[in-house]
Write a protein that holds these residues in place. Sequence first.
Motif, PDB file in Angstrom:
ATOM      1  N   ASP A 205       0.821  -1.194   0.000  1.00  0.00           N
ATOM      2  CA  ASP A 205       0.000   0.000   0.000  1.00  0.00           C
ATOM      3  C   ASP A 205       0.859   1.250   0.000  1.00  0.00           C
ATOM      4  O   ASP A 205       1.796   1.390   0.785  1.00  0.00           O
ATOM      5  CB  ASP A 205      -0.892  -0.028   1.233  1.00  0.00           C
TER       6      ASP A 205
ATOM      7  N   TRP B 116      -4.384  14.188  -3.408  1.00  0.00           N
ATOM      8  CA  TRP B 116      -5.412  13.888  -2.421  1.00  0.00           C
ATOM      9  C   TRP B 116      -5.176  14.703  -1.145  1.00  0.00           C
ATOM     10  O   TRP B 116      -6.075  15.345  -0.618  1.00  0.00           O
ATOM     11  CB  TRP B 116      -5.411  12.393  -2.109  1.00  0.00           C
ATOM     12  N   LEU B 117      -3.932  14.698  -0.675  1.00  0.00           N
ATOM     13  CA  LEU B 117      -3.600  15.445   0.539  1.00  0.00           C
ATOM     14  C   LEU B 117      -3.787  16.944   0.322  1.00  0.00           C
ATOM     15  O   LEU B 117      -4.181  17.664   1.231  1.00  0.00           O
ATOM     16  CB  LEU B 117      -2.167  15.136   0.978  1.00  0.00           C
TER      17      LEU B 117
ATOM     18  N   GLN C 229      -6.063  18.307  -1.498  1.00  0.00           N
ATOM     19  CA  GLN C 229      -7.494  18.604  -1.347  1.00  0.00           C
ATOM     20  C   GLN C 229      -7.832  18.797   0.121  1.00  0.00           C
ATOM     21  O   GLN C 229      -8.559  19.705   0.493  1.00  0.00           O
ATOM     22  CB  GLN C 229      -8.352  17.464  -1.923  1.00  0.00           C
TER      23      GLN C 229
ATOM     24  N   ILE D 194      -9.226  22.331   1.782  1.00  0.00           N
ATOM     25  CA  ILE D 194     -10.494  22.416   2.500  1.00  0.00           C
ATOM     26  C   ILE D 194     -10.256  22.890   3.925  1.00  0.00           C
ATOM     27  O   ILE D 194     -10.897  23.807   4.420  1.00  0.00           O
ATOM     28  CB  ILE D 194     -11.225  21.052   2.482  1.00  0.00           C
TER      29      ILE D 194
ATOM     30  N   VAL E 158      -5.059  10.345   8.503  1.00  0.00           N
ATOM     31  CA  VAL E 158      -4.586  11.639   8.010  1.00  0.00           C
ATOM     32  C   VAL E 158      -4.525  12.573   9.209  1.00  0.00           C
ATOM     33  O   VAL E 158      -5.437  12.604  10.029  1.00  0.00           O
ATOM     34  CB  VAL E 158      -5.534  12.217   6.933  1.00  0.00           C
TER      35      VAL E 158
ATOM     36  N   ILE F 100      -7.820  12.045  11.439  1.00  0.00           N
ATOM     37  CA  ILE F 100      -8.946  11.376  10.792  1.00  0.00           C
ATOM     38  C   ILE F 100      -8.513   9.938  10.574  1.00  0.00           C
ATOM     39  O   ILE F 100      -7.589   9.690   9.796  1.00  0.00           O
ATOM     40  CB  ILE F 100      -9.295  12.045   9.448  1.00  0.00           C
TER      41      ILE F 100
ATOM     42  N   PHE G  13      -9.524   6.265   9.352  1.00  0.00           N
ATOM     43  CA  PHE G  13     -10.506   5.484   8.607  1.00  0.00           C
ATOM     44  C   PHE G  13     -10.573   4.064   9.152  1.00  0.00           C
ATOM     45  O   PHE G  13      -9.577   3.529   9.644  1.00  0.00           O
ATOM     46  CB  PHE G  13     -10.154   5.464   7.118  1.00  0.00           C
TER      47      PHE G  13
ATOM     48  N   LYS H  20      -8.681   0.375   4.889  1.00  0.00           N
ATOM     49  CA  LYS H  20      -8.051   0.972   3.709  1.00  0.00           C
ATOM     50  C   LYS H  20      -9.080   1.206   2.611  1.00  0.00           C
ATOM     51  O   LYS H  20      -8.999   2.173   1.866  1.00  0.00           O
ATOM     52  CB  LYS H  20      -6.959   0.051   3.177  1.00  0.00           C
TER      53      LYS H  20
ATOM     54  N   ARG I 186     -10.791   4.360   3.346  1.00  0.00           N
ATOM     55  CA  ARG I 186      -9.895   5.472   3.041  1.00  0.00           C
ATOM     56  C   ARG I 186      -9.918   5.755   1.533  1.00  0.00           C
ATOM     57  O   ARG I 186      -9.992   6.901   1.104  1.00  0.00           O
ATOM     58  CB  ARG I 186      -8.479   5.129   3.487  1.00  0.00           C
TER      59      ARG I 186
ATOM     60  N   ALA J 277     -13.109   7.484   0.610  1.00  0.00           N
ATOM     61  CA  ALA J 277     -13.039   8.899   1.001  1.00  0.00           C
ATOM     62  C   ALA J 277     -12.147   9.658   0.036  1.00  0.00           C
ATOM     63  O   ALA J 277     -12.398  10.807  -0.302  1.00  0.00           O
ATOM     64  CB  ALA J 277     -12.519   9.030   2.427  1.00  0.00           C
ATOM     65  N   MET J 278     -11.125   8.973  -0.415  1.00  0.00           N
ATOM     66  CA  MET J 278     -10.171   9.579  -1.339  1.00  0.00           C
ATOM     67  C   MET J 278     -10.873   9.985  -2.629  1.00  0.00           C
ATOM     68  O   MET J 278     -10.706  11.094  -3.115  1.00  0.00           O
ATOM     69  CB  MET J 278      -9.066   8.575  -1.621  1.00  0.00           C
TER      70      MET J 278
ATOM     71  N   MET K 237     -11.828  13.852  -3.578  1.00  0.00           N
ATOM     72  CA  MET K 237     -11.289  14.378  -4.838  1.00  0.00           C
ATOM     73  C   MET K 237     -12.365  15.111  -5.609  1.00  0.00           C
ATOM     74  O   MET K 237     -12.161  16.190  -6.125  1.00  0.00           O
ATOM     75  CB  MET K 237     -10.805  13.222  -5.721  1.00  0.00           C
TER      76      MET K 237
ATOM     77  N   GLY L  84     -13.319  18.321  -3.994  1.00  0.00           N
ATOM     78  CA  GLY L  84     -12.245  19.278  -4.168  1.00  0.00           C
ATOM     79  C   GLY L  84     -12.269  19.876  -5.563  1.00  0.00           C
ATOM     80  O   GLY L  84     -12.086  21.074  -5.742  1.00  0.00           O
ATOM     81  N   MET L  85     -12.540  19.011  -6.555  1.00  0.00           N
ATOM     82  CA  MET L  85     -12.588  19.486  -7.928  1.00  0.00           C
ATOM     83  C   MET L  85     -13.760  20.425  -8.113  1.00  0.00           C
ATOM     84  O   MET L  85     -13.651  21.468  -8.726  1.00  0.00           O
ATOM     85  CB  MET L  85     -12.700  18.308  -8.888  1.00  0.00           C
TER      86      MET L  85
END
Lengths: 109, 162
Positions: free
Chosen positions: A4, A79-80, A82, A86, B14, B129, B131, B134, B137, B140-141, B145, B148-149
């Motif tokens: 991973d 990703w981080l 984003q 936020i 995170v 945070i 999760f 995995k 996670r 959520a990723m 995304m 965010g976009m």
Amino acid sequence: MNRDIFQAIADPTRRAIIALIAIQAMTPNAIAENFHTTRQAVSKHLRILTECELVTQEQKGREIYYSLEIEKMKEIDEWLEQYRKIWETRYSQLDDLLAKIKKEKEEEK
Amino acid sequence: MKPAEVSTPSDREVLVKRSFDAPVNLVWQAYTDPALMRLWLTAMPGWSMPVCEMATHVGGKYRWRWRDNENGLEFGFTGEMLEVALHSKIAHTQIYDPGDLGGSMGDEPSIITVTFNETNGITNVATSIKFASKADRDAAMSTGMTDGMEMSYKQLDGVLAG
């Protein structure tokens, strides 16, 4: 074995290795010189990073050079980023709010 | 204040760190009083927070919901307080409520832990945070995304309109 990518970057030594080879490709010996650890330990970290496809190796003469797969690194970075965006938007709003409350409290005195 | 630092201490976690130029009692108030939370917890321009129910006792339930004022689409988070230590720590579960925005952040709740630490009038806040797996996670990723976009596009709209 499918490792991973998050596990790869969770380790501080591996993060430091990533930072080093992001600048230029390096041999395991040259990388090991930057750490208070054994050459074997560095090799193990490099193996994990290779299994995650975060680094690639290239044979030059008798030496093997490791370099960073920038594209793979970008995936995780985006990703981080984003998250950072936020949270930073919220936090700067919180900065403003705290400054306002602080001022109000001082005026009450 | 320096911008937020984001790191991944483990493959399911995170960590976001930030300092604030205010004593911990004020920061705590901003984190727990719904009237104040509404003023800063909205992260996207053009969004509001129509639901902001907070709980500050262990076992208490909270419910947050955001709305895109333009098209009325909503999403939110709900959860339960696991630990509350005045001026030092809040830990709670968090379940993504897709509302009509959609997306998923996994089936199991994440665990959010916020710690507060004041030194010389500066409060350091660390938000973890965690999760459940995995797979969560990664879910959520992909959802994160998209949001965010969406946010970036909206900001671009604003720039173009201006």
